[in-house]
Scaffold this active site. Structure first.
Site, mmCIF file in Angstrom:
data_model
loop_
_atom_site.group_PDB
_atom_site.id
_atom_site.type_symbol
_atom_site.label_atom_id
_atom_site.label_comp_id
_atom_site.label_asym_id
_atom_site.label_seq_id
_atom_site.Cartn_x
_atom_site.Cartn_y
_atom_site.Cartn_z
ATOM 1 N N HIS A 168 -19.493 7.268 -7.934
ATOM 2 C CA HIS A 168 -19.569 7.960 -6.630
ATOM 3 C C HIS A 168 -18.699 7.264 -5.582
ATOM 4 C CE1 HIS A 168 -23.152 9.903 -8.384
ATOM 5 N NE2 HIS A 168 -23.439 8.683 -8.805
ATOM 6 N N SER A 194 7.423 5.368 7.511
ATOM 7 C CA SER A 194 7.184 6.530 8.347
ATOM 8 C C SER A 194 8.284 6.598 9.392
ATOM 9 C CB SER A 194 5.821 6.387 9.028
ATOM 10 O OG SER A 194 5.784 7.138 10.218
ATOM 11 N N LYS A 200 3.986 1.489 8.645
ATOM 12 C CA LYS A 200 3.547 2.213 7.450
ATOM 13 C C LYS A 200 4.385 1.930 6.210
ATOM 14 C CE LYS A 200 0.956 5.267 7.175
ATOM 15 N NZ LYS A 200 0.515 6.556 7.698
ATOM 16 N N GLU A 214 1.572 9.920 -4.656
ATOM 17 C CA GLU A 214 1.148 11.123 -3.930
ATOM 18 C C GLU A 214 1.874 12.364 -4.448
ATOM 19 O OE1 GLU A 214 -0.202 9.662 0.491
ATOM 20 O OE2 GLU A 214 1.924 9.762 0.078
#
Ligand code: ARG
Length: 464
Positions: free
Chosen positions: A162, A283, A289, A296
């Site tokens: 979980h 970024s 970043k 992804e």
């Protein structure tokens, strides 16, 4: 293509011609099926050899065909071949060019076959070759996983259920779970190959041919295990493509799950691994970043392949026997699936050897989630408590830990004994993360020694 211009007086000549040209483009497949060119030539060479052996082509005609197809193959490889929409598809384009090059013998090549059995054969040859490329990429990725798992056989990290810290595991064990998924993927492809490697050629349009063809000979020349049993089935069957894309969907599903974990692990909140810079981007606005773009993108691309699987299933579901033009729609989803799987596996196989674990962060995270609660329960059971009672005792200990912001191993012996008097000093061996993982040394367990054995076994498996 024939010049079947609509001569209906009611429609203007101009309109009729425009429609005709559009339909020509609409029905043509050469833009994408030219990808099957080398397989088409391979199939034609085998077919021509078989026709010669049964006396339908003379040796001279056969030699001319071989010479012509060899030249065409080179023209295509060199990018000099002129593909034409008027010739509709890869098969007609090559045949037309062959006839230009060698004359009459080129027109005889199509004796005893049809584009229907031709295209089914081409796709199978294509897929057979691509599966080997995919399996090689799977092996590269698996090898990289084994190396990283070996370095991290004893690296402790939280195991999750979980997405909550559940029990301590080793990072090597986690990576070996990925390895197992990929092993099944390779197996599935090998299984699928059995059904791909059956030859449709000789089924002709649908009913077979009246020429005394030798299908065993052609099958042998092309490396197929056997000719297809039924001509109707041979030209219409695309089960093998669906099976392949289904196996490809599972590969992508696995890569997507790995991606999700990598994305989580690179986040500041987890910070379990260091991703190589070359697989990330910055970024345009936030200078701090470092985004895990490759995982992804792989996660995102997994949807395409599942979509392709749905396309193929729907493509086939209402088709009567035998060949229908619908089947031309099988190629783009299939090609896209092959490309996507190869590129994503490649990206992963390139990236994996450069991933570095951050054992200290993993260790700290494991200490935070009462990950050894089950070990304490097991300890109490060994001391004579029933498991349910033990569960209750551990609940109280966890409560105290939560209230005082300490892990179970940080509670004092006296505190622990206040919940159950059977607890003795040896409890701390069970509460340590190292003790917890080391105890799980049965086959399939997370103990470092077991993980090293699993890696050794896996290496043997890969080299076979
Ligand atoms: N381009 C066609 C395909 O991909 C080849 C077979 C065409 N056969 C036919 N009878 N129209 O399926």
């Amino acid at each position: 293509m024939t010049n079947n211009v609509n001569t209906n007086k009611l429609s203007s000549a101009r309109f009729a011609e425009a429609t005709n040209a559009f339909v020509e483009t609409f029905t043509a497949s050469v833009d994408f099926d030219q990808r099957l060119a080398q397989q088409d030539i391979q199939g034609s060479l085998a077919h021509a050899q078989m026709l010669t052996s049964i006396g339908i082509l003379t040796n001279t005609e056969y030699n001319n065909i071989v010479q012509g197809l060899t030249q065409i193959s080179a023209e295509i490889s060199d990018g000099d071949f002129k593909w034409s929409i008027q010739q509709e598809d890869v098969h007609m384009n090559i045949e037309a060019r062959l006839t230009v090059l060698i004359g009459n013998a080129g027109k005889k090549l199509h004796t005893g076959r049809s584009r229907n059995d031709q295209v089914a054969t081409d796709i199978r040859l294509y897929l057979r070759a691509e599966i080997h490329v995919i399996q090689a990429q799977l092996t590269r990725l698996q090898t990289a996983l084994l190396n990283l798992a070996e370095i991290n056989a004893a690296t402790i990290m939280p195991g999750f259920t979980h997405l909550q810290v559940a029990q301590p595991i080793t990072f090597g064990h986690h990576l070996m779970a990925w390895f197992e998924m990929l092993s099944r993927d390779t197996e599935r492809l090998t299984d699928c190959l059995k059904r791909i490697n059956v030859m449709p050629l000789g089924a002709a349009a649908l009913a077979g041919t009246s020429y005394p063809i030798d299908r065993y000979m052609t099958a042998k020349l092309l490396g197929f295990s056997k000719p297809a049993n039924n001509s109707l089935d041979a030209v219409s069957d695309r089960d093998f493509a669906i099976e392949f894309v289904s196996a490809a969907s599972l590969i992508m599903l696995h890569l997507s799950r790995f991606s999700e974990e990598l994305v989580l692990w690179t986040s500041a909140q987890f910070d379990f691994i260091e991703m190589p810079d070359e697989f990330c981007t910055g970024s345009s606005i936030m200078p701090q970043k470092k985004n895990p773009d490759v995982p992804e993108l792989v996660r995102g691309k997994s949807g395409r392949v599942t979509g392709n699987l749905m396309s193929l299933l729907m493509l086939m579901k209402s088709q009567p026997l035998a060949y229908n033009k619908d089947n031309q729609e099988d190629k783009e989803p299939l090609f896209d699936s092959v490309d996507t799987v190869i590129n994503c596996l490649r990206a992963f196989a390139d990236m994996m050897p450069k991933i570095k674990s951050k054992p200290e962060n993993m260790y700290q995270a494991t200490k935070q989630g009462f990950a050894t609660a089950t070990d304490l329960a097991d300890y109490l059971v060994r001391k004579g408590l029933a498991f349910r009672d033990a569960h209750e005792v551990v609940g109280q200990a966890v409560r105290l830990g939560l209230d005082t912001q300490r892990d179970l191993a940080e509670l004092s012996l006296t505190e622990l004994q206040s919940f159950a008097n059977v607890i003795e000093k040896d409890v701390f061996a069970s509460l340590s993360l190292e003790g917890s993982v080391a105890a799980r040394k049965h086959i399939g367990g997370t103990a470092p020694e077991t993980v090293l054995k699993a890696i050794e076994q896996a290496r043997l498996q890969l080299n076979n």
